[in-house]
Design a protein around this motif. Structure first.
Motif, PDB file in Angstrom:
ATOM      1  N   PRO A 174       0.731   4.667 -17.780  1.00 51.44           N
ATOM      2  CA  PRO A 174       0.427   4.178 -16.695  1.00 51.44           C
ATOM      3  C   PRO A 174       0.013   5.337 -15.792  1.00 51.44           C
ATOM      4  O   PRO A 174       0.667   6.405 -15.777  1.00 51.44           O
ATOM      5  CB  PRO A 174       1.528   3.274 -15.851  1.00 51.44           C
ATOM      6  N   SER A 175      -1.254   5.143 -15.048  1.00 48.79           N
ATOM      7  CA  SER A 175      -1.496   6.223 -14.038  1.00 48.79           C
ATOM      8  C   SER A 175      -0.602   5.985 -12.784  1.00 48.79           C
ATOM      9  O   SER A 175      -0.127   5.171 -12.445  1.00 48.79           O
ATOM     10  CB  SER A 175      -3.156   6.125 -13.610  1.00 48.79           C
ATOM     11  N   GLN A 176      -0.601   7.192 -11.858  1.00 51.08           N
ATOM     12  CA  GLN A 176       0.175   7.276 -10.765  1.00 51.08           C
ATOM     13  C   GLN A 176      -0.248   6.071  -9.867  1.00 51.08           C
ATOM     14  O   GLN A 176       0.370   5.342  -9.330  1.00 51.08           O
ATOM     15  CB  GLN A 176       0.097   8.471 -10.181  1.00 51.08           C
ATOM     16  N   ARG A 177      -1.556   5.824  -9.802  1.00 48.74           N
ATOM     17  CA  ARG A 177      -2.298   4.835  -8.959  1.00 48.74           C
ATOM     18  C   ARG A 177      -1.936   3.232  -9.464  1.00 48.74           C
ATOM     19  O   ARG A 177      -1.426   2.606  -8.798  1.00 48.74           O
ATOM     20  CB  ARG A 177      -3.951   4.908  -9.074  1.00 48.74           C
ATOM     21  N   GLU A 178      -2.000   3.165 -10.842  1.00 51.15           N
ATOM     22  CA  GLU A 178      -1.356   1.823 -11.558  1.00 51.15           C
ATOM     23  C   GLU A 178       0.135   1.621 -10.962  1.00 51.15           C
ATOM     24  O   GLU A 178       0.746   0.421 -10.528  1.00 51.15           O
ATOM     25  CB  GLU A 178      -1.492   2.083 -12.760  1.00 51.15           C
ATOM     26  N   LEU A 179       1.112   2.670 -11.245  1.00 51.29           N
ATOM     27  CA  LEU A 179       2.350   2.556 -10.813  1.00 51.29           C
ATOM     28  C   LEU A 179       2.465   1.995  -9.375  1.00 51.29           C
ATOM     29  O   LEU A 179       3.433   1.356  -8.937  1.00 51.29           O
ATOM     30  CB  LEU A 179       3.174   3.960 -11.051  1.00 51.29           C
ATOM     31  N   ALA A 180       1.932   2.902  -8.492  1.00 52.23           N
ATOM     32  CA  ALA A 180       1.861   2.328  -6.921  1.00 52.23           C
ATOM     33  C   ALA A 180       1.393   1.111  -6.682  1.00 52.23           C
ATOM     34  O   ALA A 180       2.068   0.344  -5.981  1.00 52.23           O
ATOM     35  CB  ALA A 180       0.980   3.407  -6.110  1.00 52.23           C
ATOM     36  N   ALA A 181       0.408   0.692  -7.394  1.00 52.19           N
ATOM     37  CA  ALA A 181      -0.147  -0.701  -7.186  1.00 52.19           C
ATOM     38  C   ALA A 181       0.840  -1.763  -7.710  1.00 52.19           C
ATOM     39  O   ALA A 181       1.075  -2.881  -7.110  1.00 52.19           O
ATOM     40  CB  ALA A 181      -1.659  -0.656  -7.852  1.00 52.19           C
ATOM     41  N   PHE A 182       1.315  -1.347  -8.978  1.00 57.10           N
ATOM     42  CA  PHE A 182       2.255  -2.743  -9.397  1.00 57.10           C
ATOM     43  C   PHE A 182       3.548  -2.622  -8.800  1.00 57.10           C
ATOM     44  O   PHE A 182       4.027  -3.840  -8.728  1.00 57.10           O
ATOM     45  CB  PHE A 182       2.415  -2.080 -10.892  1.00 57.10           C
ATOM     46  N   LEU A 183       4.232  -1.352  -8.319  1.00 49.88           N
ATOM     47  CA  LEU A 183       5.514  -1.506  -7.634  1.00 49.88           C
ATOM     48  C   LEU A 183       5.117  -1.717  -6.117  1.00 49.88           C
ATOM     49  O   LEU A 183       6.388  -2.156  -5.489  1.00 49.88           O
ATOM     50  CB  LEU A 183       6.101  -0.124  -7.615  1.00 49.88           C
ATOM     51  N   ARG A 184       3.981  -1.889  -5.807  1.00 52.91           N
ATOM     52  CA  ARG A 184       3.616  -2.202  -4.330  1.00 52.91           C
ATOM     53  C   ARG A 184       4.336  -1.197  -3.466  1.00 52.91           C
ATOM     54  O   ARG A 184       4.872  -1.431  -2.333  1.00 52.91           O
ATOM     55  CB  ARG A 184       4.156  -3.624  -4.153  1.00 52.91           C
ATOM     56  N   LEU A 185       3.973  -0.156  -3.788  1.00 49.27           N
ATOM     57  CA  LEU A 185       4.661   1.337  -3.082  1.00 49.27           C
ATOM     58  C   LEU A 185       3.440   2.053  -2.701  1.00 49.27           C
ATOM     59  O   LEU A 185       2.299   2.229  -3.362  1.00 49.27           O
ATOM     60  CB  LEU A 185       5.505   2.077  -3.992  1.00 49.27           C
ATOM     61  N   ASP A 186       3.571   2.788  -1.505  1.00 49.02           N
ATOM     62  CA  ASP A 186       2.537   3.902  -1.152  1.00 49.02           C
ATOM     63  C   ASP A 186       2.297   4.745  -2.302  1.00 49.02           C
ATOM     64  O   ASP A 186       3.393   5.235  -2.787  1.00 49.02           O
ATOM     65  CB  ASP A 186       2.968   4.428   0.490  1.00 49.02           C
ATOM     66  N   PRO A 187       1.344   5.177  -2.251  1.00 46.28           N
ATOM     67  CA  PRO A 187       1.018   6.247  -3.713  1.00 46.28           C
ATOM     68  C   PRO A 187       1.858   7.645  -3.235  1.00 46.28           C
ATOM     69  O   PRO A 187       2.416   8.076  -4.135  1.00 46.28           O
ATOM     70  CB  PRO A 187      -0.215   6.543  -3.351  1.00 46.28           C
ATOM     71  N   SER A 188       2.252   8.076  -2.031  1.00 45.23           N
ATOM     72  CA  SER A 188       2.965   9.238  -1.739  1.00 45.23           C
ATOM     73  C   SER A 188       4.451   8.923  -2.300  1.00 45.23           C
ATOM     74  O   SER A 188       4.853   9.748  -2.539  1.00 45.23           O
ATOM     75  CB  SER A 188       2.791   9.483  -0.151  1.00 45.23           C
ATOM     76  N   GLN A 189       4.929   7.782  -1.879  1.00 40.45           N
ATOM     77  CA  GLN A 189       6.296   7.249  -2.401  1.00 40.45           C
ATOM     78  C   GLN A 189       6.456   7.468  -4.034  1.00 40.45           C
ATOM     79  O   GLN A 189       7.296   8.035  -4.523  1.00 40.45           O
ATOM     80  CB  GLN A 189       6.801   6.260  -2.118  1.00 40.45           C
ATOM     81  N   VAL A 190       5.260   7.108  -4.722  1.00 40.20           N
ATOM     82  CA  VAL A 190       5.257   6.976  -6.188  1.00 40.20           C
ATOM     83  C   VAL A 190       5.282   8.675  -6.666  1.00 40.20           C
ATOM     84  O   VAL A 190       5.886   9.025  -7.638  1.00 40.20           O
ATOM     85  CB  VAL A 190       4.281   6.314  -6.809  1.00 40.20           C
ATOM     86  N   VAL A 191       4.387   9.470  -5.988  1.00 32.52           N
ATOM     87  CA  VAL A 191       4.348  10.792  -6.363  1.00 32.52           C
ATOM     88  C   VAL A 191       5.634  11.550  -6.021  1.00 32.52           C
ATOM     89  O   VAL A 191       6.108  12.068  -6.942  1.00 32.52           O
ATOM     90  CB  VAL A 191       3.411  11.505  -5.251  1.00 32.52           C
ATOM     91  N   ALA A 192       6.380  11.126  -4.960  1.00 34.99           N
ATOM     92  CA  ALA A 192       7.742  11.633  -4.867  1.00 34.99           C
ATOM     93  C   ALA A 192       8.793  11.455  -5.919  1.00 34.99           C
ATOM     94  O   ALA A 192       9.464  12.221  -6.349  1.00 34.99           O
ATOM     95  CB  ALA A 192       8.114  11.453  -3.298  1.00 34.99           C
TER      96      ALA A 192
END
Length: 157
Positions: free
Chosen positions: A65-83
């Motif tokens: 998955p892309s970082q963007r897909e992870l953020a959308a799927f987990l309903r998290l802000d992209p910056s949280q997923v990056v961390a």
């Protein structure tokens, strides 16, 4: 010295009859908090928490998955997923690579070590889930999962 009725009760038990306990949003949030606490406890031995475990699980099973897909799927802000990915990457559990579909984006893959940690953690997560939801029969647990999937992933109209 006498005490008023109910003073010895825990704050949560004294509030269990409040009208709020019939609110679906409250119940979902409280059930999620209970589940997250049990999950975090089960994952502590692996140096993970529910959110980092979720990213690792999707990296293991989610087809890069892309970082963007992870953020959308987990309903998290992209910056949280990056961390979360940064932490997992520093531990050698995931790697980032350019997304072949979009060179501006990254995909996340589990490393061999990440797959090993995931397999060990999965057993503890499942055990913690059984303990956290011990009040439910297997039939009720299956039905609850079905209902929650309907809420979490509504059919698009």
């Amino acid at each position: 010295m006498s005490t008023a009725a109910g003073e010895d009760a825990t704050p949560a038990s004294r509030l269990e009859h409040a009208p709020l306990v019939d609110d679906l949003g409250f119940l979902l949030a409280r059930a999620a908090a209970v589940s997250h606490a049990a999950g975090n406890e089960a994952l502590a031995a692996h140096g993970l928490k529910v959110r980092s475990y979720s990213v690792l699980a999707l990296a293991v099973t989610g087809g890069r998955p892309s970082q963007r897909e992870l953020a959308a799927f987990l309903r998290l802000d992209p910056s949280q997923v990056v961390a979360l990915i940064d932490d997992l990457e520093q531990r050698g559990l995931v790697s980032r690579e350019p997304d072949p579909r979009d060179r501006r984006a990254n995909v996340v893959s589990a490393t061999l070590e990440g797959r090993k940690v995931y397999r060990r953690a999965l057993a503890d997560v499942e055990s913690g889930e059984r303990r956290a939801h011990a009040a439910l029969s297997n039939t009720d647990r299956i039905e609850l999962a079905r209902l929650l999937r309907a809420v979490a992933f509504p059919a698009e109209e």
